[in-house]
Design an enzyme around this catalytic site. Structure first.
Site, PDB file in Angstrom:
ATOM      1  N   ALA A  27       0.857  -1.194   0.000  1.00 16.73           N
ATOM      2  CA  ALA A  27       0.000   0.000   0.000  1.00 16.73           C
ATOM      3  C   ALA A  27       0.889   1.238   0.000  1.00 16.73           C
ATOM      4  CB  ALA A  27      -0.884   0.013   1.239  1.00 16.73           C
ATOM      5  N   LYS A  28       0.313   2.358  -0.209  1.00 17.63           N
ATOM      6  CA  LYS A  28       1.023   3.630  -0.046  1.00 17.63           C
ATOM      7  C   LYS A  28      -0.001   4.705   0.236  1.00 17.63           C
ATOM      8  CE  LYS A  28       5.382   4.943  -0.493  1.00 17.63           C
ATOM      9  NZ  LYS A  28       6.510   4.014  -0.341  1.00 17.63           N
TER      10      LYS A  28
END
Ligand code: GLU
Length: 403
Positions: A94-95
């Site tokens: 994720a980011k």
């Protein structure tokens, strides 16, 4: 995606895996009204992209920068999936990001923004669902605010975020971890190339957490760091820069501007200078088709995520430049994040030496696996890293069954 497709073609990856891995699982866009110090209210745009949870809860940093947009966060989230799969951590990718310039915001404003972002994502973050960490423009300070805000809602939950201060359940060795991994993979690459570290020169672009630690630890290995840079420009010294002295200067002055221990050059000159090793440790796309031909380094170790554009890959491959790709070279950070999370969940804390002893074999095994794959498939280290990561992801998807 260009690299992903190239690797997928080499292993004849089935279309269903390409379809699943090719898009993020979830894209979240938040707008955060925050009161500024002058009493006015401003709405900040934030993102969190969960690219994949196939291998475990999604993991990845949060970036504060004025240029942050959804496309960038999506790309960075995908890289986290491949990075975690490559080194074998039980995480997906994720980011997150908020479009803001942290340099012009006060500490109080940054705290309010970070807490608002945490509240907006309270149902997304979780120690078994999505675990943020620092990235460009954020550090242990912001992670402490996220930990505290989240714990106010759900009770004490240190494992919800990594990269925390040591006092609040952070891990020993997390701050230098990414630069340390850059050093470990650089030394492995040098060994493969048969170079003597004492006869090797290096230029490091970017002097934030990753670049400054990488430079310091490479210097400790006997490598001559002849150039460093930050957003104010490049600094060169033929006889080698005293990295510790430069770090001291940076801590005192906030940037390298005016650093007297070296000659002034531009960031562009640094990227194409006559050195053995180039460590781009700043932002994406600094080496592109526009300057790849001019690069003189024979080894590039990617401290940053995505510093070499996909269009530059072919030019550098043709020139015989060995690239240790981002998802391998900078995986030391998320690897120590993993051990932070493990310590938080067990309530049992390791010494810095124990952390190194646990993280080093992971980085070394991943490097060796990528190197073997690069030889077996006669492809670049980058494509080899993707092949290795994709195989793990595809096996995971396959074992999950027909949903
Ligand atoms: N932001 C870092 C990266 O790009 C660290 C992520 C983490 O520790 O979860 O790898």
């Amino acid at each position: 995606m260009a690299r992903f497709n190239q690797a997928a073609d080499l292993i004849n990856l089935d279309q269903r895996f390409r379809d699943i891995i090719g898009v993020p699982e979830r894209v979240i866009n938040v707008n955060l009204p925050v009161k500024l110090d002058d009493g006015t209210t401003r709405v900040f745009e934030g993102f969190r992209v969960i690219h994949s949870t196939v291998m475990g809860p999604s993991k990845g940093g949060i970036r504060f920068a004025p240029f942050v947009d959804l496309d960038e966060v999506k790309a960075l989230a995908g890289w986290m999936t491949f990075k975690c799969a490559l080194v074998g951590l039980p995480y997906g990718g994720a980011k997150g990001g908020i479009t803001l310039n942290p340099k012009v915001r006060s500490t109080d404003e940054l705290e309010r923004i970070t807490r608002a972002y945490t509240r907006a994502l309270k149902d997304v973050f979780g120690e078994d669902s999505d675990i943020p960490a620092p990235d460009m423009g954020t550090s242990f300070r912001e992670m402490a605010w996220i930990f505290h805000e989240y714990s106010r809602i759900y009770g004490y939950t240190p494992g919800v975020v990594t990269g925390k201060p040591l006092h609040l359940g952070g891990s020993k060795g997390r701050v230098p971890a990414t630069g340390w991994g850059v050093m470990v993979t650089t030394m492995k690459a040098i060994e493969k190339l048969g170079w003597d570290p004492k006869q090797t020169t290096c230029a490091v672009q970017g002097f934030g957490n990753v670049g400054s630690w990488a430079a310091k630890l490479l210097e400790d290995q006997g490598i001559k760091v002849v150039a460093i840079s930050d957003h104010t420009g490049g600094y060169f010294r033929k006889g080698g820069i005293d990295v510790r002295d430069a770090v001291k200067f940076l801590k005192k002055n906030g940037s390298l501007d005016g650093y007297g221990g070296a000659e002034r050059i531009t960031n562009e000159e640094l990227l194409t200078m006559d050195v053995d090793i180039l460590v781009p440790a700043a932002i994406e796309n600094v080496i592109t088709e526009a300057n790849a031909e001019e690069v003189q380094a024979r080894l590039i170790v990617e401290g940053a995520n995505g510093p070499v554009s996909s269009t530059a890959d072919a030019i550098l491959d043709e020139k015989g430049v060995l690239i240790v790709p981002d998802i391998l070279a900078n995986a030391g950070g998320v690897t120590v994040s993993y051990f932070e999370w493990v310590q938080n969940r067990r309530g049992h804390y390791y010494s810095e030496e124990e952390i190194r002893d646990k993280a080093a074999p992971i980085m070394i095994e991943a490097f060796d696996r990528v190197y073997e794959t690069h030889e077996a498939y006669q492809c670049s280290m980058r494509i080899a890293a993707y092949i290795s990561a994709i195989k793990r992801l595809a096996t995971g998807i396959d074992l999950e069954g027909n949903f």
